[in-house]
Design an enzyme around this catalytic site. Structure first.
Site, short mmCIF file in Angstrom:
data_model
loop_
_atom_site.label_atom_id
_atom_site.label_comp_id
_atom_site.label_asym_id
_atom_site.label_seq_id
_atom_site.Cartn_x
_atom_site.Cartn_y
_atom_site.Cartn_z
N SER A 23 50.85 28.83 37.79
CA SER A 23 50.74 30.27 37.99
C SER A 23 52.10 30.87 38.35
CB SER A 23 49.73 30.57 39.10
OG SER A 23 49.87 31.92 39.45
N HIS A 71 50.00 30.44 33.44
CA HIS A 71 49.04 31.41 33.98
C HIS A 71 49.76 32.65 34.50
CE1 HIS A 71 45.04 32.08 35.89
NE2 HIS A 71 45.72 32.62 36.89
N ASP A 83 49.19 36.13 36.56
CA ASP A 83 48.29 36.87 37.44
C ASP A 83 48.65 38.35 37.43
OD1 ASP A 83 46.51 34.90 38.63
OD2 ASP A 83 48.34 34.03 39.45
N MET A 135 47.89 42.00 38.56
CA MET A 135 47.17 42.68 39.66
C MET A 135 47.54 44.15 39.70
SD MET A 135 47.88 39.96 42.67
CE MET A 135 47.64 38.21 42.43
N HIS A 181 45.34 36.20 33.43
CA HIS A 181 44.24 36.45 34.38
C HIS A 181 44.36 37.89 34.88
CE1 HIS A 181 42.48 35.28 38.61
NE2 HIS A 181 41.68 36.09 37.94
N MET A 210 43.39 40.69 37.10
CA MET A 210 42.71 41.13 38.32
C MET A 210 42.87 42.64 38.39
SD MET A 210 43.90 37.97 40.70
CE MET A 210 45.17 37.54 39.54
N MET A 234 37.26 31.30 40.96
CA MET A 234 38.26 31.54 42.01
C MET A 234 37.89 30.73 43.26
SD MET A 234 40.56 33.51 40.78
CE MET A 234 41.48 33.51 42.32
N ASP A 236 41.03 28.18 40.17
CA ASP A 236 42.26 28.90 40.53
C ASP A 236 42.30 29.21 42.02
OD1 ASP A 236 44.46 30.58 40.59
OD2 ASP A 236 43.60 32.10 39.27
N SER A 253 51.62 27.87 44.11
CA SER A 253 52.60 27.45 45.11
C SER A 253 52.84 25.94 45.10
CB SER A 253 52.20 27.94 46.50
OG SER A 253 50.85 27.72 46.74
#
Ligand code: DX5
Ligand code: ZN
Length: 222
Positions: free
Chosen positions: A9, A34, A36, A38, A67, A69, A141, A180, A203
């Site tokens: 990610s 991946h 993310d 947002m 992904h 969100m 999630m 995830d 991370s």
């Protein structure tokens, strides 16, 4: 389908050095990447959007696993498909009703891309079952969406198990089970053990001093 896929990610990567971070993850054996996205509305954080996906998706050979969100996915999915997403995953909780979920899936497929549906930790896995024949991927999630670096929620394991069982009973063999949030060697092993075949890790991979080695460890240990 037996192969385990690692989807690093980008949220935890060094944004001033993305090209190198991605190259190291790829060298470690990652097959997907991946993203993310947002919007500061569906989740309590803002990350990046279309221009980043558009530029980064062209710089490597990994599968672009986006992904979303975001609220109102119907309004934006086509643009993410055009920006280079291979998988576009949106949230069940962001849709106003079941018809909208089917509509978003149809739109993604009409762009020639794969559709994924994600659920937040408080949503029951049974809620994705009615849509299963429209999905290429289910993203479970294991943290509250919005931030990297959180602790894995063990309840995700029960959801993976139930989904795997549902797949067996209905002879579904081509839909990925992705998980995830909070993935490391220990939680990744548990997820794989109950049936996950895509592990999203932020991370653990990108905050490591050895990005290549961290991907390799996930693949070797699990
Ligand atoms: C959380 C994101 C995750 C996040 C995972 O909202 O969807 O993809 O980057 O990060 P880690 O692996 O650090 O929990
Ligand atoms: Zn994610």
């Amino acid at each position: 389908m037996e192969e385990l896929i690692i989807s690093p990610s980008l949220l935890s990567a060094n944004f001033a050095n993305l090209f190198d971070d991605i190259a190291k993850a790829e060298a470690g054996g990652a097959k997907w990447l991946h993203y993310d996205v947002m919007d500061g509305h569906f989740v309590n954080n803002i990350s990046f959007g279309l221009p980043v996906v558009e530029c980064i998706s062209k710089t490597h050979k990994l599968v672009n696993d986006v992904h979303l969100m975001i609220s109102d996915p119907l309004r934006y999915v086509k643009r993410f498909c055009d920006a280079g997403a291979d998988y576009v995953t949106f949230h069940l909780e962001a849709c106003k009703d079941a018809n909208e979920v089917w509509e978003v899936c149809d739109l993604i497929h009409s762009c020639g891309k794969k559709a994924g549906l994600s659920i937040r930790p408080e949503t029951k896995i049974e809620e994705v079952f009615p849509f299963i024949y429209s999905l290429d991927l289910v993203l479970i999630m294991s943290v509250v969406p919005g931030f990297g670096g959180q602790e894995f929620d063990n309840e995700a394991l029960g959801k993976i198990l139930k989904l795997k069982q549902f797949f067996k009973e209905n002879d579904i063999t081509k839909t990925y089970i992705s998980v995830d949030g909070g993935i490391n060697e220990t939680t990744g092993t548990l997820c794989k053990g109950v049936g996950a075949n895509v592990l999203v890790a932020g991370s653990y991979i990108f905050k490591s001093d050895d990005i290549q080695g961290a991907v390799g460890k996930l693949l070797k240990w699990i």
